[in-house]
Motif scaffolding. Structure first.
Motif, PDB file in Angstrom:
ATOM      1  N   LYS A 247      42.997  47.245  -2.433  1.00 18.86           N
ATOM      2  CA  LYS A 247      42.040  47.243  -3.542  1.00 18.86           C
ATOM      3  C   LYS A 247      42.153  45.958  -4.356  1.00 18.86           C
ATOM      4  O   LYS A 247      41.146  45.357  -4.739  1.00 18.86           O
ATOM      5  CB  LYS A 247      42.297  48.456  -4.437  1.00 18.86           C
ATOM      6  N   GLN A 248      43.377  45.520  -4.602  1.00 18.51           N
ATOM      7  CA  GLN A 248      43.599  44.297  -5.374  1.00 18.51           C
ATOM      8  C   GLN A 248      43.023  43.077  -4.645  1.00 18.51           C
ATOM      9  O   GLN A 248      42.325  42.250  -5.251  1.00 18.51           O
ATOM     10  CB  GLN A 248      45.093  44.101  -5.604  1.00 18.51           C
ATOM     11  N   TYR A 249      43.284  42.978  -3.340  1.00 18.82           N
ATOM     12  CA  TYR A 249      42.810  41.835  -2.574  1.00 18.82           C
ATOM     13  C   TYR A 249      41.282  41.819  -2.483  1.00 18.82           C
ATOM     14  O   TYR A 249      40.659  40.753  -2.521  1.00 18.82           O
ATOM     15  CB  TYR A 249      43.406  41.843  -1.164  1.00 18.82           C
ATOM     16  N   ARG A 250      40.700  42.979  -2.344  1.00 20.61           N
ATOM     17  CA  ARG A 250      39.229  43.066  -2.292  1.00 20.61           C
ATOM     18  C   ARG A 250      38.610  42.504  -3.564  1.00 20.61           C
ATOM     19  O   ARG A 250      37.649  41.725  -3.518  1.00 20.61           O
ATOM     20  CB  ARG A 250      38.783  44.517  -2.098  1.00 20.61           C
ATOM     21  N   GLU A 251      39.134  42.914  -4.692  1.00 23.68           N
ATOM     22  CA  GLU A 251      38.607  42.439  -5.975  1.00 23.68           C
ATOM     23  C   GLU A 251      38.804  40.935  -6.124  1.00 23.68           C
ATOM     24  O   GLU A 251      37.902  40.219  -6.592  1.00 23.68           O
ATOM     25  CB  GLU A 251      39.283  43.197  -7.120  1.00 23.68           C
ATOM     26  N   ARG A 270      48.337  43.637   8.051  1.00 22.21           N
ATOM     27  CA  ARG A 270      47.825  45.012   7.978  1.00 22.21           C
ATOM     28  C   ARG A 270      46.648  45.106   7.023  1.00 22.21           C
ATOM     29  O   ARG A 270      45.634  45.747   7.313  1.00 22.21           O
ATOM     30  CB  ARG A 270      48.950  45.962   7.552  1.00 22.21           C
ATOM     31  N   GLU A 271      46.796  44.480   5.835  1.00 21.88           N
ATOM     32  CA  GLU A 271      45.696  44.517   4.870  1.00 21.88           C
ATOM     33  C   GLU A 271      44.483  43.738   5.395  1.00 21.88           C
ATOM     34  O   GLU A 271      43.338  44.122   5.159  1.00 21.88           O
ATOM     35  CB  GLU A 271      46.144  43.937   3.527  1.00 21.88           C
ATOM     36  N   ALA A 272      44.753  42.640   6.119  1.00 21.68           N
ATOM     37  CA  ALA A 272      43.647  41.861   6.687  1.00 21.68           C
ATOM     38  C   ALA A 272      42.858  42.698   7.693  1.00 21.68           C
ATOM     39  O   ALA A 272      41.624  42.656   7.727  1.00 21.68           O
ATOM     40  CB  ALA A 272      44.182  40.593   7.351  1.00 21.68           C
ATOM     41  N   ALA A 273      43.557  43.488   8.520  1.00 23.09           N
ATOM     42  CA  ALA A 273      42.892  44.340   9.506  1.00 23.09           C
ATOM     43  C   ALA A 273      42.067  45.425   8.819  1.00 23.09           C
ATOM     44  O   ALA A 273      40.945  45.740   9.240  1.00 23.09           O
ATOM     45  CB  ALA A 273      43.931  44.973  10.434  1.00 23.09           C
TER      46      ALA A 273
END
Length: 546
Positions: A247-251, A270-273
């Motif tokens: 959620k943090q990276y998306r924002e 993992r978050e990139a995938a």
């Protein structure tokens, strides 16, 4: 990237082992909060192949190749050998080679199936999930070579899309299937940020940084991040990652990416995938046209051979907008890298297609559970076909290029019959020559005028504006290939090392006449191309990067 699980309360990395691999996922709607978590199964790993186009790096000036009598479409006469067949190079399974079958790009697909149905010679097959092998196709190169989608001008590709849709309609009509393009509920999408933004808007923004970009830059960064450390990560596309961090990276991506202020070094593969899947799932419209799925389902119910399925898929891909097609090609190339590490990440061709299909084919319209199951099943099979045949899927069928040439010739004839249009074009030509006399002297001189003045029949004048040897008249014979002309320029400019580097990154283009712009296959026989387009200009210039 490897952190203790207790550092994030919401970190869920476990593989769900409670479901059978045969179970297909629900169609994921864009507003679903959870990601698909269908399990891995050792017994369901596919062993598939891919295709490789052999390219000769020979630098012979005019190498000797026996003459072959050819038809007007570039195909050899029956019984004659064909040069440079495109065949597959199995990258997962070497011990179970499937029976190869020839696939022709020269004859209209709708004509092929109509004739096969009349003769009742259409093969049938029952493709199941447990099948480990799909038919291996061999595509024979004609004298004109093969053409990638990116080798044609934007205007000609618009015609290709239009013709592909007509051909696709006729193709399904041969089976008695009506191609209903049911309009799905569309969302306008955001005008800025990353997620939920149309591909065309993202590309318009990215081209301010890199004019030649064809795939959104943020998507390329997701690919790079997974490739850095995630290709061997078990179940890479089945893990949910850390919810809080995602959620943090998306924002932060929405707010900082376009300003080049996002810090990529802190993101885990993992978050990139996870965000890669979300990127496609949240597009205003799905990457692939879900409105064509009902017709494809009807086709599948008739149990046609995989060759027929590929032909329908090939036309669907050719009908895609440029942004969707280029993005799809980059995505399939990326997935091939994931599948190549299947022994460690346990992501087989079938696993990838099952997990990703709901993100690439989705509809916001309401469907019954049965309809959703059909959509998920068919979408997964289509992704499987795309992954299997991706090396030939992006090549433009020759019969479509022939139709484009005819359309352009008709337009040229119409212009000749309209004096007012001719005067307007002449005035614009004079204006261009006045504005850029140097360029017009090299590139804009009328081909017919050149041929009448200083270029005899069978000789072409090739221009290379970026090289020290900017122009050269070349006598064509039946053996002259595009790569031979490039080699000739390399030889003439070989006194400087920088020139060698330049020529290696350039290709021969056929420009004007009955084609807008055509980057020629190095194996194309130029005399054959010259004969079907005698009014063309011939230019050596860099090929745009993908």
């Amino acid at each position: 990237c490897e952190r203790p699980r207790d550092t994030c309360d919401n970190h869920t990395n476990q593989l769900d082992g409670t479901k059978e691999e045969r179970e297909l996922p629900r169609v994921i709607k864009p507003d679903d909060a959870s990601l698909n978590s269908t399990t891995l199964s050792d017994a369901s790993q596919d062993k598939e192949g891919s295709f490789a186009v052999p390219r000769s790096d020979s630098v012979a000036i005019l190498e000797t190749i026996p003459d072959l009598p050819v038809h007007s479409n570039g195909s050899p006469e029956p019984g004659q050998p064909v040069q440079n067949a495109v065949s597959d190079d199995d990258y997962l399974e070497k011990n179970i080679p499937p029976e190869a079958e020839e696939l022709s790009f020269e004859v209209s697909y709708s004509e092929m199936v109509t004739e096969a149905l009349k003769r009742k010679k259409l093969k049938k097959s029952d493709i199941k999930k447990e099948d480990h092998v799909l038919t291996k196709f061999i595509v024979q190169k004609t004298r004109f070579g093969l053409t990638e989608a990116g080798d044609l001008s934007a205007e000609d590709m618009k015609k290709i899309r239009h013709l592909s849709l007509i051909e696709l309609t006729a193709f399904f009509d041969a089976f008695g299937i009506q191609l209903k393009r049911n309009k799905t509920e569309k969302v306008k999408g955001r005008d800025n940020g990353i997620f939920g933004v149309p591909l065309t808007v993202l590309l318009d923004s990215d081209r301010k940084k890199d004019p030649g970009v064809k795939v959104p830059l943020v998507l390329q960064k997701f690919f790079e991040k997974v490739e850095e450390s995630g290709l061997e990560s078990e179940g890479i596309f089945r893990l949910s990652g850390c919810t809080a961090k995602v959620k943090q990276y998306r924002e932060e991506l929405d707010a900082k990416f376009n300003a080049d202020k996002f810090k990529w070094d802190k993101m885990c593969h993992r978050e990139a995938a996870v965000m890669l899947k979300a990127f496609f799932r949240e597009l205003p419209t799905s990457l692939f046209p879900v409105e064509y799925i009902p017709a494809f389902i009807s086709l599948m119910e008739r149990g046609p051979h995989v060759k027929v399925q590929f032909q329908a898929l090939h036309l669907m891909v050719m009908a895609l907008p440029d942004a969707n097609r280029d993005t799809a090609e980059a995505l399939m190339t990326f997935f091939s890298k994931v599948i190549a590490n299947e022994s460690k990440n346990r992501m087989s061709l079938w696993n990838i297609s099952t997990v990703m299909a709901p993100n690439l084919f989705f509809s916001r319209s309401k469907h019954s559970d049965y309809e959703e199951l059909l959509l998920a099943n068919t979408a997964a099979h289509i992704i499987r076909l795309m992954l299997k045949y991706q090396k030939i899927l992006w090549k433009v069928p020759s019969f479509l290029i022939t139709q484009v040439r005819r359309m352009n010739e008709a337009t040229m004839l119409l212009k000749k019959q309209l004096p007012s249009v001719r005067k307007l074009l002449r005035r614009r030509t004079l204006e261009r020559e006045t504005a850029s006399p140097k360029t017009s002297k090299v590139l804009q001189k009328s081909p017919s005028a050149r041929r009448m003045s200083d270029v005899p029949e069978g000789v072409i004048r090739v221009h290379a504006p970026l090289l020290s040897k900017v122009s050269m008249a070349i006598q064509l014979n039946s053996q002259t290939k595009a790569k031979d002309i490039l080699a000739k320029f390399q030889y003439e400019n070989s006194h400087g090392s920088s020139e060698c580097i330049k020529i290696q990154n350039q290709r021969l283009y056929e420009i004007g006449g009955n084609i807008g712009e055509h980057c020629l296959d190095p194996d194309a026989y130029i005399l054959d191309v010259y004969r079907i387009n005698p009014q063309a200009e011939w230019v050596i210039k860099p090929q745009p990067s993908s």
